[in-house]
Design an enzyme around this catalytic site. Structure first.
Site, mmCIF file in Angstrom:
data_model
loop_
_atom_site.group_PDB
_atom_site.id
_atom_site.type_symbol
_atom_site.label_atom_id
_atom_site.label_comp_id
_atom_site.label_asym_id
_atom_site.label_seq_id
_atom_site.Cartn_x
_atom_site.Cartn_y
_atom_site.Cartn_z
ATOM 1 N N LYS A 125 -12.395 -3.297 -1.167
ATOM 2 C CA LYS A 125 -12.782 -2.404 -0.406
ATOM 3 C C LYS A 125 -13.782 -2.729 0.661
ATOM 4 C CE LYS A 125 -11.787 1.771 -2.771
ATOM 5 N NZ LYS A 125 -11.294 1.082 -4.150
ATOM 6 N N LYS A 160 -16.191 7.651 -2.025
ATOM 7 C CA LYS A 160 -15.431 6.746 -3.179
ATOM 8 C C LYS A 160 -16.277 5.616 -3.560
ATOM 9 C CE LYS A 160 -12.072 5.076 0.156
ATOM 10 N NZ LYS A 160 -10.537 5.205 0.344
ATOM 11 N N ARG A 210 1.836 1.300 -1.102
ATOM 12 C CA ARG A 210 1.469 -0.193 -1.480
ATOM 13 C C ARG A 210 2.561 -1.199 -0.884
ATOM 14 N NH1 ARG A 210 -1.182 -2.597 -5.741
ATOM 15 N NH2 ARG A 210 -3.038 -1.564 -4.820
ATOM 16 N N ARG A 224 3.585 5.944 -3.106
ATOM 17 C CA ARG A 224 2.868 6.719 -4.001
ATOM 18 C C ARG A 224 2.680 7.990 -3.486
ATOM 19 N NH1 ARG A 224 -0.961 2.224 -5.305
ATOM 20 N NH2 ARG A 224 -1.168 2.650 -3.080
ATOM 21 N N ARG A 232 -5.346 12.180 -5.122
ATOM 22 C CA ARG A 232 -5.126 10.833 -5.518
ATOM 23 C C ARG A 232 -3.637 10.256 -5.821
ATOM 24 N NH1 ARG A 232 -9.231 10.875 -10.308
ATOM 25 N NH2 ARG A 232 -7.926 12.612 -10.735
ATOM 26 N N ASP A 272 -2.904 -1.199 0.802
ATOM 27 C CA ASP A 272 -2.722 0.222 0.575
ATOM 28 C C ASP A 272 -2.795 0.808 2.136
ATOM 29 O OD1 ASP A 272 -2.187 -0.323 -2.027
ATOM 30 O OD2 ASP A 272 -4.289 0.580 -2.608
ATOM 31 N N GLU A 280 -7.083 -0.572 1.892
ATOM 32 C CA GLU A 280 -7.673 -1.469 0.776
ATOM 33 C C GLU A 280 -6.587 -2.662 0.814
ATOM 34 O OE1 GLU A 280 -8.414 -0.356 -3.507
ATOM 35 O OE2 GLU A 280 -7.210 1.294 -3.066
ATOM 36 N N ASN A 282 -5.903 -5.255 -2.064
ATOM 37 C CA ASN A 282 -5.956 -5.653 -3.322
ATOM 38 C C ASN A 282 -5.718 -7.077 -3.807
ATOM 39 O OD1 ASN A 282 -6.551 -3.079 -5.083
ATOM 40 N ND2 ASN A 282 -5.244 -2.546 -3.433
HETATM 41 N N1 LIG Z 1 -9.455 8.458 3.558
HETATM 42 C C1 LIG Z 1 -8.575 8.815 2.594
HETATM 43 N N2 LIG Z 1 -8.133 9.928 3.058
HETATM 44 C C2 LIG Z 1 -7.257 10.657 2.213
HETATM 45 N N3 LIG Z 1 -7.028 10.528 0.910
HETATM 46 C C3 LIG Z 1 -7.378 9.227 0.441
HETATM 47 C C4 LIG Z 1 -8.577 8.390 1.212
HETATM 48 N N4 LIG Z 1 -9.039 7.661 0.586
HETATM 49 C C5 LIG Z 1 -8.517 7.665 -0.950
HETATM 50 N N5 LIG Z 1 -7.723 8.596 -0.739
HETATM 51 C C6 LIG Z 1 -6.710 9.063 -1.907
HETATM 52 O O1 LIG Z 1 -7.522 8.603 -3.198
HETATM 53 C C7 LIG Z 1 -6.829 7.563 -3.575
HETATM 54 C C8 LIG Z 1 -7.407 6.400 -4.245
HETATM 55 O O2 LIG Z 1 -8.308 5.973 -3.202
HETATM 56 P P1 LIG Z 1 -8.392 4.394 -2.852
HETATM 57 O O3 LIG Z 1 -9.125 4.174 -1.851
HETATM 58 O O4 LIG Z 1 -7.086 3.992 -3.042
HETATM 59 O O5 LIG Z 1 -9.009 3.711 -4.177
HETATM 60 P P2 LIG Z 1 -8.902 3.195 -5.407
HETATM 61 O O6 LIG Z 1 -9.195 1.536 -5.599
HETATM 62 O O7 LIG Z 1 -9.531 4.161 -6.722
HETATM 63 O O8 LIG Z 1 -7.188 3.222 -5.788
HETATM 64 C C9 LIG Z 1 -5.670 7.010 -2.706
HETATM 65 O O9 LIG Z 1 -4.359 6.688 -3.093
HETATM 66 C C10 LIG Z 1 -5.507 8.479 -1.766
HETATM 67 O O10 LIG Z 1 -4.536 9.031 -2.591
HETATM 68 MG MG LIG Z 2 -5.822 2.451 -4.035
#
Ligand SMILES: Nc1ncnc2c1ncn2[C@@H]1O[C@H](COP(=O)(O)OP(=O)(O)O)[C@@H](O)[C@H]1O
Ligand SMILES: [Mg+2]
Length: 315
Positions: A125, A160, A210, A224, A232, A272, A280, A282
């Protein structure tokens, strides 16, 4: 060309082979005749300038409940191997960072995939913040006034942890949500690091895609879709994998990232994308290659080994 490969991973007895990308890579390596030695991160030792570990020869089988056989343990110098697969899962903490320092001692004479110094320098991130025009509005901070100003500007936001994974502690805060102050306090005592504040993307209902890049090139993708009762999309949180294609914007994103990924030696990367916005990059231990193949997509494990073999042959 048979390679001597060592895989640094979490305990193999605990993995779920149906979804595990490391396992897919090991099956493919074995099929190609490469010799695989297995060790867990806690077996690494830096003695003076040399890195040692205790490995066990590994055989894998695509059979749930009976997926591996380990041979006799043997103490070896890590530099004996042609390739080390760094497939230790996050948390990306000081233990992980220490691992990258040790692996850096043998790379690139022993090719470590991904390049350990770059893994250290590209937390998922943070690295992505080098491409702000591809991202939703995003703030990394723990400063209350900064977050309040961001919230006033963008309304619907997500908070987050900066080093979170698998959807841990990802919260959506609607514009009038009275829980913001308490959630701020909770984050402030729970995390020592700044965290991520991001504009909420309503397109998340259609999924978080992804996209896998091998040596900077698009290799495959899986969408996903989150469960109806969760924000999530992570599969560990009930997100459903769906076959997908790339939008023109997503192709553009891949093109933009390619030079940077190649320059950094980040051979296997999972990005992502939610609603055409990059969220992201990764690089620690990306996943998704088994889902891509299970949904009728390409064999990304084969693409990864093609690249690794080419790099070793060119040495
Ligand atoms: N800005 C956002 N808007 C809408 N949903 C989000 C956003 N950021 C994260 N999410 C939701 O939360 C999930 C996990 O967040 P993410 O940033 O991918 O962190 P992680 O590293 O835990 O996967 C994402 O897959 C998505 O479903
Ligand atoms: Mg993620």
């Amino acid at each position: 060309m048979a390679l001597k490969i060592a895989v640094q991973m979490d305990p193999i007895e605990r993995i779920n082979i149906r979804g595990d990308s490391t396992f897919a890579m090991l099956l493919e390596a074995q099929q190609r005749g490469h010799a695989i030695a297995y060790y867990t991160p806690d077996r690494l030792a830096l003695s003076g300038a040399r890195v040692f570990t205790t490995v066990q020869p590994l055989k894998v089988r695509d059979e749930p409940g009976d997926h591996f056989t380990l041979g006799e343990p043997r103490r070896v110098e890590l530099a004996e191997f042609d390739v080390v697969l760094l497939r230790q899962d996050p948390p990306f903490d000081l233990a992980y960072i220490t691992s990258t320092h040790l692996l850096e001692r043998v790379h690139p004479r022993t090719l470590v995939v991904n390049d350990p110094a770059q893994v250290r320098n590209a937390p998922e991130k943070m690295f992505v913040m080098e491409f702000p025009d591809l991202m939703p509005p995003t703030l990394v901070t723990r400063d209350l006034a900064e977050i309040k100003a961001f919230r006033a500007e963008h309304g619907d936001i997500v908070m987050k942890p900066l080093y979170g994974k698998g959807g841990e502690a990802v919260f959506r805060l609607a514009p009038q949500d009275l829980n913001f102050g308490s959630l701020y306090d909770l984050f402030a005592v729970t995390f020592r690091e700044p965290w991520v504040v991001q504009k909420f993307l309503p397109q998340v209902r259609d999924g978080d895609k992804r996209i896998i890049l091998v040596d900077g090139e698009f290799a495959g993708a899986v969408n996903r879709v989150p469960a109806a009762d969760d924000l999530r999309s992570n599969m560990v949180r009930g997100g459903a994998p769906k076959a997908t294609d790339l939008t023109p914007r997503e192709r553009e994103i891949c093109k933009r990232l390619a030079p940077s990924l190649r320059a950094r030696g980040l051979l296997f990367v999972g990005i992502d994308v939610i609603g055409d916005y990059l969220t992201e990059i990764n690089v620690t231990s990306p996943t998704g290659i088994r889902s891509v193949k299970a949904l009728g997509g390409p064999d990304i494990a084969a693409m990864i080994w093609d690249r690794v073999e080419a790099k070793r042959a060119a040495r």
